[in-house]
Design a protein around this motif. Structure first.
Motif, PDB file in Angstrom:
ATOM      1  N   ASP A 178       0.665  -1.488   0.043  1.00  0.00           N
ATOM      2  CA  ASP A 178       0.384   0.113   0.092  1.00  0.00           C
ATOM      3  C   ASP A 178       0.789   1.417   0.177  1.00  0.00           C
ATOM      4  OD1 ASP A 178      -2.593  -2.035   0.037  1.00  0.00           O
ATOM      5  OD2 ASP A 178      -2.368  -0.673   2.087  1.00  0.00           O
ATOM      6  N   ALA A 179       2.110   1.428   0.426  1.00  0.00           N
ATOM      7  CA  ALA A 179       2.814   2.221   0.771  1.00  0.00           C
ATOM      8  C   ALA A 179       3.392   2.983  -0.867  1.00  0.00           C
ATOM      9  CB  ALA A 179       4.213   2.294   2.098  1.00  0.00           C
ATOM     10  N   VAL A 180       3.903   1.431  -1.376  1.00  0.00           N
ATOM     11  CA  VAL A 180       4.371   1.789  -2.814  1.00  0.00           C
ATOM     12  C   VAL A 180       3.681   2.587  -3.519  1.00  0.00           C
ATOM     13  CG1 VAL A 180       5.440   0.464  -4.216  1.00  0.00           C
ATOM     14  CG2 VAL A 180       5.983   0.141  -2.038  1.00  0.00           C
ATOM     15  N   VAL A 181       2.768   1.616  -3.013  1.00  0.00           N
ATOM     16  CA  VAL A 181       1.335   2.132  -4.744  1.00  0.00           C
ATOM     17  C   VAL A 181       0.939   3.771  -4.326  1.00  0.00           C
ATOM     18  CG1 VAL A 181      -1.371   1.785  -4.973  1.00  0.00           C
ATOM     19  CG2 VAL A 181      -0.054  -0.044  -5.129  1.00  0.00           C
ATOM     20  N   SER A 182       1.005   4.096  -3.408  1.00  0.00           N
ATOM     21  CA  SER A 182       0.809   5.469  -2.323  1.00  0.00           C
ATOM     22  C   SER A 182       1.660   6.297  -2.766  1.00  0.00           C
ATOM     23  CB  SER A 182       0.383   5.860  -1.038  1.00  0.00           C
ATOM     24  OG  SER A 182       2.132   5.717  -0.154  1.00  0.00           O
ATOM     25  N   ASP A 183       3.080   6.068  -3.913  1.00  0.00           N
ATOM     26  CA  ASP A 183       4.017   6.675  -4.452  1.00  0.00           C
ATOM     27  C   ASP A 183       3.954   6.451  -5.596  1.00  0.00           C
ATOM     28  OD1 ASP A 183       5.694   7.086  -2.403  1.00  0.00           O
ATOM     29  OD2 ASP A 183       6.472   5.491  -1.924  1.00  0.00           O
ATOM     30  N   GLY A 184       2.240   6.329  -6.301  1.00  0.00           N
ATOM     31  CA  GLY A 184       2.429   6.703  -7.534  1.00  0.00           C
ATOM     32  C   GLY A 184       2.789   5.435  -8.467  1.00  0.00           C
ATOM     33  N   ILE A 185       2.823   3.999  -7.515  1.00  0.00           N
ATOM     34  CA  ILE A 185       3.147   2.396  -8.137  1.00  0.00           C
ATOM     35  C   ILE A 185       1.471   2.073  -9.251  1.00  0.00           C
ATOM     36  CG2 ILE A 185       4.668   0.790  -8.480  1.00  0.00           C
ATOM     37  CD1 ILE A 185       6.213   3.477  -8.601  1.00  0.00           C
ATOM     38  N   ASP A 186       1.563   1.328 -10.296  1.00  0.00           N
ATOM     39  CA  ASP A 186       0.833   0.673 -10.219  1.00  0.00           C
ATOM     40  C   ASP A 186       0.295  -0.681  -9.619  1.00  0.00           C
ATOM     41  OD1 ASP A 186      -0.868  -0.268 -11.693  1.00  0.00           O
ATOM     42  OD2 ASP A 186       0.169  -0.220 -13.787  1.00  0.00           O
ATOM     43  N   PRO A 187      -0.975  -0.487  -9.140  1.00  0.00           N
ATOM     44  CA  PRO A 187      -0.404  -1.563  -8.227  1.00  0.00           C
ATOM     45  C   PRO A 187      -0.596  -2.769  -8.783  1.00  0.00           C
ATOM     46  CG  PRO A 187      -2.696  -0.326  -7.864  1.00  0.00           C
ATOM     47  CD  PRO A 187      -1.878   0.650  -9.522  1.00  0.00           C
ATOM     48  N   ALA A 188      -0.978  -3.042  -9.963  1.00  0.00           N
ATOM     49  CA  ALA A 188      -0.689  -4.132 -11.091  1.00  0.00           C
ATOM     50  C   ALA A 188       0.954  -4.497 -11.629  1.00  0.00           C
ATOM     51  CB  ALA A 188      -1.748  -4.036 -12.474  1.00  0.00           C
ATOM     52  N   ARG A 189       1.927  -3.850 -10.860  1.00  0.00           N
ATOM     53  CA  ARG A 189       3.121  -4.450 -11.024  1.00  0.00           C
ATOM     54  C   ARG A 189       3.755  -4.600  -9.626  1.00  0.00           C
ATOM     55  NH1 ARG A 189       4.965   2.080 -12.655  1.00  0.00           N
ATOM     56  NH2 ARG A 189       7.290   0.484 -12.314  1.00  0.00           N
ATOM     57  N   VAL A 190       2.761  -4.376  -8.568  1.00  0.00           N
ATOM     58  CA  VAL A 190       3.770  -5.031  -7.054  1.00  0.00           C
ATOM     59  C   VAL A 190       3.083  -5.588  -6.697  1.00  0.00           C
ATOM     60  CG1 VAL A 190       4.016  -3.779  -5.603  1.00  0.00           C
ATOM     61  CG2 VAL A 190       3.425  -2.032  -6.641  1.00  0.00           C
ATOM     62  N   GLY A 191       4.044  -6.925  -5.895  1.00  0.00           N
ATOM     63  CA  GLY A 191       3.909  -7.974  -5.698  1.00  0.00           C
ATOM     64  C   GLY A 191       4.137  -8.309  -4.158  1.00  0.00           C
ATOM     65  N   VAL A 192       3.618  -8.951  -3.486  1.00  0.00           N
ATOM     66  CA  VAL A 192       2.964  -9.654  -2.167  1.00  0.00           C
ATOM     67  C   VAL A 192       4.792 -10.757  -2.285  1.00  0.00           C
ATOM     68  CG1 VAL A 192       3.118 -10.121   0.000  1.00  0.00           C
ATOM     69  CG2 VAL A 192       1.517  -8.204  -1.286  1.00  0.00           C
ATOM     70  N   VAL A 193       5.862 -10.985  -1.643  1.00  0.00           N
ATOM     71  CA  VAL A 193       6.237 -11.975  -1.402  1.00  0.00           C
ATOM     72  C   VAL A 193       7.176 -11.758   0.310  1.00  0.00           C
ATOM     73  CG1 VAL A 193       8.495 -13.417  -2.009  1.00  0.00           C
ATOM     74  CG2 VAL A 193       7.396 -11.172  -3.888  1.00  0.00           C
ATOM     75  N   LEU A 194       6.435 -12.638   0.551  1.00  0.00           N
ATOM     76  CA  LEU A 194       6.951 -12.761   2.081  1.00  0.00           C
ATOM     77  C   LEU A 194       8.013 -13.373   2.869  1.00  0.00           C
ATOM     78  CD1 LEU A 194       3.784 -14.627   3.969  1.00  0.00           C
ATOM     79  CD2 LEU A 194       4.208 -12.187   3.654  1.00  0.00           C
ATOM     80  N   ASN A 195       8.936 -12.965   3.293  1.00  0.00           N
ATOM     81  CA  ASN A 195       9.929 -12.998   3.453  1.00  0.00           C
ATOM     82  C   ASN A 195      10.387 -14.734   4.733  1.00  0.00           C
ATOM     83  OD1 ASN A 195      11.406 -10.593   2.821  1.00  0.00           O
ATOM     84  ND2 ASN A 195      11.362 -10.534   5.029  1.00  0.00           N
ATOM     85  N   TRP A 196      11.297 -15.277   4.031  1.00  0.00           N
ATOM     86  CA  TRP A 196      12.034 -16.597   4.509  1.00  0.00           C
ATOM     87  C   TRP A 196      12.803 -16.811   5.689  1.00  0.00           C
ATOM     88  CZ3 TRP A 196      12.387 -15.256  -0.771  1.00  0.00           C
ATOM     89  CH2 TRP A 196      13.233 -14.710  -1.520  1.00  0.00           C
ATOM     90  N   THR A 197      13.407 -17.325   5.834  1.00  0.00           N
ATOM     91  CA  THR A 197      13.926 -17.496   7.136  1.00  0.00           C
ATOM     92  C   THR A 197      15.060 -18.493   6.488  1.00  0.00           C
ATOM     93  OG1 THR A 197      14.757 -18.416   8.976  1.00  0.00           O
ATOM     94  CG2 THR A 197      12.957 -19.526   8.492  1.00  0.00           C
TER      95      THR A 197
END
Length: 417
Positions: A178-197
């Motif tokens: 949401d923070a990246v999208v609020s900077d004007g980035i197209d939501p379709a270009r942003v993907g969530v990748v949860l961190n692994w260990t």
């Protein structure tokens, strides 16, 4: 694919995400080239046995790592940090034009430290599609001086330019998306990748006699926090919560950090005899210590930049299949509740945390084990190394496809003209 990787830190530094990603991409058959600095984290001095030089390259099984010099003297001032970032950008630009020539897609990890380098490389490499992995929120704190304010503005501008140049952006939490999208980035270009260990270390284990002696005194419920005792964790909240419960719960703090003296002092002031401190241990010891306790404690202070991040402790605990108590907000609490992997409460609220500690002590052992099992299932399905690399691989392929489409379009336009 031929994948170029640019990262400010890389193993043997504690840079597990880019290190394991590069290894896994190479193992999957992608020609992977890594451009990084010489190891100096966290002290800012190059590790013993290493010497900065221009021609340092290692190769193994489809993975090539090229290291470039950067300013590295342990200077943690604003000028020192900026000198390190800018010299890395200059070195990366000098070497990267040739080393990364011909890659199908460029993957960049860890802005803002790598923001200047990625901006410079994009100008030199031409229309190479970029996948940007944003591991944490770039929080503009109130600068202490005009000089800090000027540098913060420059870093912010470089970071935004990189965001907008990226074909795809990977983020570790929905809130950061949401923070990246609020900077004007197209939501379709942003993907969530949860961190692994590090799954070679953090996996289910049984507690031996030595681990049990270190963690437990009797059969009362043990909540353990393992890791940094610093300002971001706010462990004074946990000490106050444990002190309010007396002999109901033992709180065991394993590790050290900048706040350790203050937290120890608070425990002594409150006469919290159920709060115990254990010196820092090797990561290899941690799964067995996790198993010796009843719950792992995940703490974050109530700060805006922490609401859109998940502490590394959480995926480690979930991978080990142990239940957690989370005193945190934002995505950390959401993940624990969605996975039903433990208990949660708002951050920096010792009374609410004391209530969670009390409830944790009342939950029978089979139910605790079920919490841990559910957490591990979610970890394996959504947060593991294979799951994370699958998602990043999808972003890399999509970016490379976009790049091919743009090249073909330019060729058609030039032929028409």
């Amino acid at each position: 694919m031929r994948v170029g990787v640019v990262t400010y830190h890389f193993p043997p530094e504690p840079a597990f995400i880019p290190g394991s990603l590069a290894e896994e991409l190479a193992a999957r058959g992608h020609e992977t080239r890594v451009l990084c600095g010489f190891p100096d984290y966290p002290g800012g001095h190059v590790y013993p046995g290493w010497r900065q030089r221009w021609h340092h390259e290692t190769r193994s099984r489809g993975l090539t790592v090229r290291r470039v010099p950067r300013y590295s003297t342990g200077d943690d001032t604003v000028r020192g940090r900026m000198a390190s970032w800018l010299t890395f950008a200059g070195s990366a630009a000098l070497v990267g034009r040739r080393f990364l020539a011909g890659v199908d897609v460029l993957y960049v990890y860890q802005p803002p430290a790598a923001a200047f380098a990625s901006a410079a490389l994009l100008r030199l490499l031409g229309p190479v599609p970029l996948v940007l992995h944003v591991p944490d929120v770039w929080a503009e704190q109130v600068p202490d001086s005009a000089e800090e304010g000027r540098w913060a503005a420059r870093v912010r501008a470089a970071t935004l330019r990189t965001y907008r140049a990226a074909s795809r952006v990977a983020v570790p939490t929905p809130s950061l998306r949401d923070a990246v999208v609020s900077d004007g980035i197209d939501p379709a270009r942003v993907g969530v990748v949860l961190n692994w260990t590090d799954e070679r270390i953090f996996r289910p284990a049984s507690a031996g006699p030595a681990a049990r002696r270190l963690v437990r005194r009797d059969e009362r419920c043990v909540v353990m926090h393992a890791g940094t005792i610093g300002a971001r964790q706010g462990l004074d909240t946990a000490v106050r919560a444990a002190a309010a419960l007396g002999e109901t719960v033992d709180l065991v703090l394993v590790g050290s950090g900048s706040d350790e003296r203050r937290v120890r002092g608070l425990a002594a002031e409150l006469r919290a005899t159920n709060v115990r401190f254990v010196d820092r241990r090797s990561p290899l010891d941690m799964p067995e210590l996790y198993a010796a306790a009843d719950y792992q404690l995940v703490m974050s202070r109530d700060l805006p930049e922490l609401r859109s991040s998940v502490p590394d402790k959480l995926p480690a605990a979930m991978s080990c299949g142990v239940p957690v108590v989370a005193s945190a907000g934002g995505d950390t609490a959401t993940l624990v509740e969605r996975a039903r992997a433990g208990l949660s409460c708002p951050p920096e609220d010792w009374a609410s945390l004391a209530d969670r500690f009390w409830l944790a002590a009342q939950i029978p052992a089979p139910t605790r084990a079920e919490m841990g099992r559910r957490g591990r299932e979610v970890y394996l399905r959504e947060m593991s190394l294979p799951a994370g690399v699958d998602r990043i691989e999808e972003l890399l392929r999509a970016a490379a496809h976009d790049g091919d489409f743009r090249v073909r379009k330019r060729e058609r336009n030039s032929q028409t003209a």
